[in-house]
Design an enzyme around this catalytic site. Structure first.
Site, PDB file in Angstrom:
ATOM      1  N   ASP A   1      -0.054  26.081 -32.624  1.00 55.22           N
ATOM      2  CA  ASP A   1       0.584  26.637 -33.827  1.00 55.22           C
ATOM      3  C   ASP A   1       0.798  25.575 -34.901  1.00 55.22           C
ATOM      4  OD1 ASP A   1       2.529  25.182 -32.601  1.00 55.22           O
ATOM      5  OD2 ASP A   1       4.146  26.584 -33.024  1.00 55.22           O
TER       6      ASP A   1
ATOM      7  N   CYS B   1       3.625   1.646   2.549  1.00 55.13           N
ATOM      8  CA  CYS B   1       4.904   0.989   2.270  1.00 55.13           C
ATOM      9  C   CYS B   1       5.843   1.943   1.546  1.00 55.13           C
ATOM     10  CB  CYS B   1       4.688  -0.247   1.406  1.00 55.13           C
ATOM     11  SG  CYS B   1       3.646  -1.512   2.159  1.00 55.13           S
TER      12      CYS B   1
ATOM     13  N   CYS C   1       0.853  -1.190   0.000  1.00 53.08           N
ATOM     14  CA  CYS C   1       0.000   0.000   0.000  1.00 53.08           C
ATOM     15  C   CYS C   1       0.886   1.237   0.000  1.00 53.08           C
ATOM     16  CB  CYS C   1      -0.931   0.008   1.206  1.00 53.08           C
ATOM     17  SG  CYS C   1      -0.056   0.181   2.787  1.00 53.08           S
TER      18      CYS C   1
END
Length: 518
Positions: free
Chosen positions: A449, A31, A28
């Site tokens: 552009d 960690c 998770c």
């Protein structure tokens, strides 16, 4: 970005080194915070960034103070594996990583299927206990605690094995993470049920029912695994952006060696090699034309759909496509220094960067797991004292531990950054970093552009006008003549005219053209 990408200059301090490490074993976001914290405490480490979604750590350190081996040892002591990521990946490396991701997905899919089937059986059998009703349509043998124990064992000890191993590693490192929450929650439910199965009289003597909660442990493990499967799929899809960019690169190059053309892997091209490029081939590396001329499709780099004419002395960019002629060029930039490699590096750095809002989530996540554990203990004590019901206290504690998993908190932001930068790269838009992506919501107007970014990037005929005096019924004949001439040309405007003529149904009416010269 046509010619603006160059290798980053080395730091002023020549002893500063940067390494990218792949991390294994993180469960998770907590960690990731733990790894980042322990690495930042290492003497000589100047900066460290750990990305949970990418499972990657970028570490900048002073090589005169510490070394890579010491850094990896610290990561290992924290309970995780690490290996160095190749700075310049090739197609074989990417294929290998995709195979690993597929293998992990297949394993998770198998566990989710097994857990899902057993969860349905146990939940169906546990309906009377959960509802408090007598349901005659449910076979009585499904209520048997020993059967439920037998069914739950493969889910708890096979499907949930990774959670328990992760929790043990975290415990050895003196920390806690998502694995700790899952282990405490499912472990409490399973061990409580196991005790009730072997010693039901203990509860009966206290006037309690010897209820079991095997289905709680099984369902929780299955749901968390399902979340990890979806998470793995999300990572796999976003990682494909890098793979797609690598796929643009030519796999081989025809190099002049001892006066003859030899096909070699593009990774083996060195600076100074003379490379021969034939019509329709991709340019393998960056260089300068020394003989011949041609037109190149550089839309991958510039966004412009019209091929660019190239002749002796002009630069060519790797991964662009040679359209018409053949030429020889001298390799000037190879490997990690090519323009395409720099683009890939920019995308990887952008995916690995952290948005300002993510820092807040990281700070919360760091304290989230221990806070949840404290709340769970308080809940258990309060329900046990005031309700005087051990079963209810246990169920409440397990509920707190499981519902409060911080997966989404730590995964949402890095995953969205991966998706955003990856999808942008696929569509030719390079995003410098997570901070730029976070500021994008403030954009009010965009100025472009390049016409290619506003259109399909491919010229088409919309209509045509004939000169005065030509009858309307001859207009298709005029179009047929024009298409017949242009059919011999490889110019994109010529291709547009031919395609338009075919759409008008006169493909078979093209007159024969002789002595054509472009």
């Amino acid at each position: 970005m046509k010619n603006s990408l160059h290798p980053q200059s080395s730091p002023k301090n020549s002893s500063l080194t940067q390494e990218n490490l792949h991390l294994e074993g993180m469960g998770c976001a907590a960690c990731a915070i733990k790894v980042e914290t322990v690495l930042n405490k290492v003497a000589g480490v100047k900066k460290c960034n750990v990305n949970f979604a990418l499972e990657r750590a970028t570490v900048e350190y002073d090589s005169q103070v510490t070394n890579l081996g010491n850094i990896q040892a610290v990561i290992s002591k924290a309970g995780y594996k690490s290996h160095v990521l190749e700075e310049q990946k090739n197609n074989q490396t990417e294929d290998s990583e995709q195979e690993k991701r597929k293998a992990k997905q297949q394993e998770l899919t198998q566990k989710v299927i097994v857990g899902g089937v057993i969860s349905l059986i146990l939940m169906f059998g546990g309906l009377p206990m959960m509802t408090g009703l007598s349901l005659p349509f449910i076979p009585h043998w499904l209520h048997n605690a020993w059967l439920q124990l037998f069914l739950s064992i493969p889910v708890v000890f096979w499907c949930g094995k990774g959670f328990y191993m992760g929790a043990f590693k975290a415990f050895k490192g003196g920390t806690s993470d998502l694995n700790s929450l899952v282990t405490l929650g499912t472990g409490a439910a399973f061990l409580y049920s196991l005790f009730a199965t072997f010693f039901p009289q203990f509860f009966i003597f206290q006037g309690l029912k010897a209820d079991v909660y095997y289905e709680a442990a099984v369902v929780i493990i299955t749901l968390i695994l399902l979340g990890r499967l979806l998470e793995t799929r999300a990572r796999s899809k976003t990682s494909e952006a890098i793979g797609n960019l690598m796929g643009l690169q030519a796999k081989t190059a025809r190099v002049i060696r001892q006066g003859e053309g030899v096909d070699i892997a593009v990774e083996d091209v060195i600076i100074g090699d003379i490379v021969l490029v034939r019509p329709g081939e991709k340019i393998p590396v960056d260089g300068v034309i020394i003989e011949g001329q041609s037109t190149l499709d550089e839309s991958m780099i510039t966004g412009e759909s019209i091929p660019v004419e190239k002749q002796t002395g002009d630069e060519v960019i790797g991964a662009t496509i040679n359209k018409t002629g053949s030429f020889k060029f001298e390799a000037r930039k190879v490997g990690k220094d090519t323009t395409l490699s720099q683009i890939i590096k920019l995308v990887e750095e952008a995916q690995n960067s952290k948005a300002p809002i993510q820092k807040i989530a990281d700070q919360v996540t760091a304290w989230f797991v221990p806070a949840v554990m404290i709340i769970a203990v308080i809940s258990f004590i309060c329900w046990l004292i005031f309700a005087q019901n051990l079963s209810l206290a246990m169920v409440t504690t397990v509920s707190v531990l499981i519902i409060a998993c911080p997966c989404a908190l730590g995964l949402a932001t890095p995953t969205s950054i991966m998706v955003g930068t990856g999808k942008g790269a696929e569509n030719g838009i390079l995003i410098k970093g997570a901070d730029s992506l976070e500021l994008a919501h403030k954009i009010k107007a965009i100025v472009l552009d390049k016409t290619g970014t506003l259109t399909q990037g491919k010229p088409i005929v919309t209509n045509y006008i004939t000169v005065d005096g030509i009858a309307d019924n001859n207009e298709l004949n005029i179009l047929g003549i024009a298409a017949a001439i242009e059919e011999n040309s490889e110019h994109p405007l010529a291709e547009a005219i031919v395609n338009y003529a075919k759409s008008q149904g006169i493909v078979n009416n093209f007159p024969k053209v002789e002595n054509f010269e472009a």
